[in-house]
Design a protein around this motif. Structure first.
Motif, PDB file in Angstrom:
ATOM      1  N   LEU A 129     -40.238  52.353   3.619  1.00 38.80           N
ATOM      2  CA  LEU A 129     -40.914  51.227   4.278  1.00 38.80           C
ATOM      3  C   LEU A 129     -39.969  50.059   4.549  1.00 38.80           C
ATOM      4  N   GLY A 130     -38.814  50.076   3.938  1.00 40.74           N
ATOM      5  CA  GLY A 130     -37.826  49.027   4.174  1.00 40.74           C
ATOM      6  C   GLY A 130     -36.938  48.831   2.967  1.00 40.74           C
ATOM      7  N   HIS A 131     -35.622  48.867   3.187  1.00 42.59           N
ATOM      8  CA  HIS A 131     -34.665  48.717   2.096  1.00 42.59           C
ATOM      9  C   HIS A 131     -33.420  47.977   2.571  1.00 42.59           C
ATOM     10  N   ILE A 132     -32.627  47.549   1.615  1.00 35.93           N
ATOM     11  CA  ILE A 132     -31.378  46.851   1.911  1.00 35.93           C
ATOM     12  C   ILE A 132     -30.399  47.860   2.519  1.00 35.93           C
ATOM     13  N   PRO A 133     -29.792  47.537   3.662  1.00 35.31           N
ATOM     14  CA  PRO A 133     -28.831  48.457   4.285  1.00 35.31           C
ATOM     15  C   PRO A 133     -27.741  48.866   3.293  1.00 35.31           C
ATOM     16  N   GLY A 134     -27.477  50.156   3.226  1.00 28.69           N
ATOM     17  CA  GLY A 134     -26.432  50.658   2.333  1.00 28.69           C
ATOM     18  C   GLY A 134     -26.909  50.993   0.936  1.00 28.69           C
ATOM     19  N   SER A 135     -28.154  50.630   0.610  1.00 28.19           N
ATOM     20  CA  SER A 135     -28.657  50.943  -0.736  1.00 28.19           C
ATOM     21  C   SER A 135     -28.998  52.419  -0.836  1.00 28.19           C
ATOM     22  N   LYS A 136     -28.935  52.941  -2.067  1.00 28.53           N
ATOM     23  CA  LYS A 136     -29.281  54.337  -2.317  1.00 28.53           C
ATOM     24  C   LYS A 136     -30.607  54.361  -3.057  1.00 28.53           C
ATOM     25  N   ASN A 137     -31.497  55.244  -2.650  1.00 26.92           N
ATOM     26  CA  ASN A 137     -32.789  55.366  -3.330  1.00 26.92           C
ATOM     27  C   ASN A 137     -32.621  56.284  -4.540  1.00 26.92           C
ATOM     28  N   PHE A 138     -32.911  55.746  -5.710  1.00 22.21           N
ATOM     29  CA  PHE A 138     -32.847  56.520  -6.952  1.00 22.21           C
ATOM     30  C   PHE A 138     -34.008  56.051  -7.813  1.00 22.21           C
ATOM     31  N   ALA A 186     -24.826  37.755  -0.070  1.00 19.36           N
ATOM     32  CA  ALA A 186     -23.456  37.274   0.118  1.00 19.36           C
ATOM     33  C   ALA A 186     -22.422  38.334  -0.284  1.00 19.36           C
ATOM     34  N   GLU A 187     -22.815  39.303  -1.130  1.00 20.16           N
ATOM     35  CA  GLU A 187     -21.912  40.366  -1.584  1.00 20.16           C
ATOM     36  C   GLU A 187     -21.870  41.565  -0.634  1.00 20.16           C
ATOM     37  N   LEU A 188     -22.815  41.660   0.299  1.00 22.03           N
ATOM     38  CA  LEU A 188     -22.939  42.858   1.132  1.00 22.03           C
ATOM     39  C   LEU A 188     -21.668  43.212   1.896  1.00 22.03           C
ATOM     40  N   ASN A 189     -20.883  42.210   2.288  1.00 29.15           N
ATOM     41  CA  ASN A 189     -19.649  42.497   3.029  1.00 29.15           C
ATOM     42  C   ASN A 189     -18.629  43.249   2.169  1.00 29.15           C
ATOM     43  N   LYS A 190     -18.811  43.230   0.848  1.00 32.08           N
ATOM     44  CA  LYS A 190     -17.910  43.953  -0.063  1.00 32.08           C
ATOM     45  C   LYS A 190     -18.406  45.384  -0.308  1.00 32.08           C
ATOM     46  N   LYS A 191     -19.482  45.783   0.381  1.00 37.00           N
ATOM     47  CA  LYS A 191     -20.061  47.132   0.247  1.00 37.00           C
ATOM     48  C   LYS A 191     -20.378  47.493  -1.216  1.00 37.00           C
ATOM     49  N   PRO A 192     -21.195  46.672  -1.868  1.00 35.21           N
ATOM     50  CA  PRO A 192     -21.527  46.965  -3.273  1.00 35.21           C
ATOM     51  C   PRO A 192     -22.401  48.216  -3.392  1.00 35.21           C
ATOM     52  N   THR A 193     -22.418  48.810  -4.583  1.00 33.74           N
ATOM     53  CA  THR A 193     -23.301  49.936  -4.845  1.00 33.74           C
ATOM     54  C   THR A 193     -24.660  49.370  -5.242  1.00 33.74           C
ATOM     55  N   ILE A 194     -25.657  49.600  -4.391  1.00 29.29           N
ATOM     56  CA  ILE A 194     -27.004  49.089  -4.650  1.00 29.29           C
ATOM     57  C   ILE A 194     -27.930  50.280  -4.871  1.00 29.29           C
ATOM     58  N   LEU A 195     -28.573  50.299  -6.032  1.00 28.02           N
ATOM     59  CA  LEU A 195     -29.557  51.344  -6.325  1.00 28.02           C
ATOM     60  C   LEU A 195     -30.945  50.748  -6.164  1.00 28.02           C
ATOM     61  N   ASP A 196     -31.730  51.333  -5.292  1.00 29.23           N
ATOM     62  CA  ASP A 196     -33.120  50.919  -5.091  1.00 29.23           C
ATOM     63  C   ASP A 196     -33.957  51.893  -5.913  1.00 29.23           C
ATOM     64  N   VAL A 197     -34.595  51.392  -6.971  1.00 31.34           N
ATOM     65  CA  VAL A 197     -35.291  52.277  -7.910  1.00 31.34           C
ATOM     66  C   VAL A 197     -36.787  52.428  -7.606  1.00 31.34           C
ATOM     67  N   ARG A 198     -37.193  52.033  -6.402  1.00 32.11           N
ATOM     68  CA  ARG A 198     -38.592  52.232  -6.005  1.00 32.11           C
ATOM     69  C   ARG A 198     -38.822  53.691  -5.630  1.00 32.11           C
ATOM     70  N   MET A 199     -40.071  54.060  -5.445  1.00 31.30           N
ATOM     71  CA  MET A 199     -40.410  55.420  -5.036  1.00 31.30           C
ATOM     72  C   MET A 199     -39.940  55.635  -3.591  1.00 31.30           C
ATOM     73  N   PRO A 200     -39.651  56.890  -3.204  1.00 31.86           N
ATOM     74  CA  PRO A 200     -39.150  57.165  -1.851  1.00 31.86           C
ATOM     75  C   PRO A 200     -40.020  56.591  -0.729  1.00 31.86           C
ATOM     76  N   GLY A 201     -41.328  56.615  -0.889  1.00 34.44           N
ATOM     77  CA  GLY A 201     -42.211  56.053   0.136  1.00 34.44           C
ATOM     78  C   GLY A 201     -42.007  54.557   0.312  1.00 34.44           C
ATOM     79  N   GLU A 202     -41.831  53.842  -0.797  1.00 33.17           N
ATOM     80  CA  GLU A 202     -41.574  52.398  -0.739  1.00 33.17           C
ATOM     81  C   GLU A 202     -40.226  52.134  -0.075  1.00 33.17           C
ATOM     82  N   TYR A 203     -39.240  52.935  -0.451  1.00 32.72           N
ATOM     83  CA  TYR A 203     -37.888  52.793   0.091  1.00 32.72           C
ATOM     84  C   TYR A 203     -37.900  52.966   1.606  1.00 32.72           C
TER      85      TYR A 203
END
Length: 105
Positions: free
Chosen positions: A37-46, A18-35
């Motif tokens: 394979l599929g991630h939330i649009p706009g998230s950054k892999n870290f 529900a927050e995605l329309n506000k362009k939140p900063t999302i950090l995906d802390v999985r490994m690059p290979g997992e990221y």
């Protein structure tokens, strides 16, 4: 060991969606290979193993996500100690039902 136990706020994947329309900063802390394979649009892999090097703006709210919610909780705790305003995404990508980027051929 820490002295103060700061509770890390958590939200559900539905609340984050529900927050995605506000362009939140999302950090995906999985490994690059997992990221990839599929991630939330706009998230950054870290990845969690590099979280100490994260250099974002401390005034920005960070939503931290991983596969199940365990790594993101550890990452959120580390970021909170550095002064970031963090929110852990409970259940992680296992619970995510929204749009996913990558992973599909």
């Amino acid at each position: 060991m820490f002295g103060l136990f700061n509770r890390i706020p958590t939200i559900t994947t539905k609340q984050l969606e529900a927050e995605l329309n506000k362009k939140p900063t999302i950090l995906d802390v999985r490994m690059p290979g997992e990221y990839r394979l599929g991630h939330i649009p706009g998230s950054k892999n870290f990845p969690l193993n590099k979280i100490e090097q994260y250099k974002g703006k401390t005034e920005d709210k960070l939503y931290v996500v991983c596969q199940s919610g365990m790594r993101s909780k550890r990452a959120a705790s580390a970021l909170q100690k550095k002064g970031f305003d963090v929110v852990n995404v409970r259940g992680g990508m296992n619970q995510w039902n929204g749009t996913v980027r990558g992973g599909k051929l």
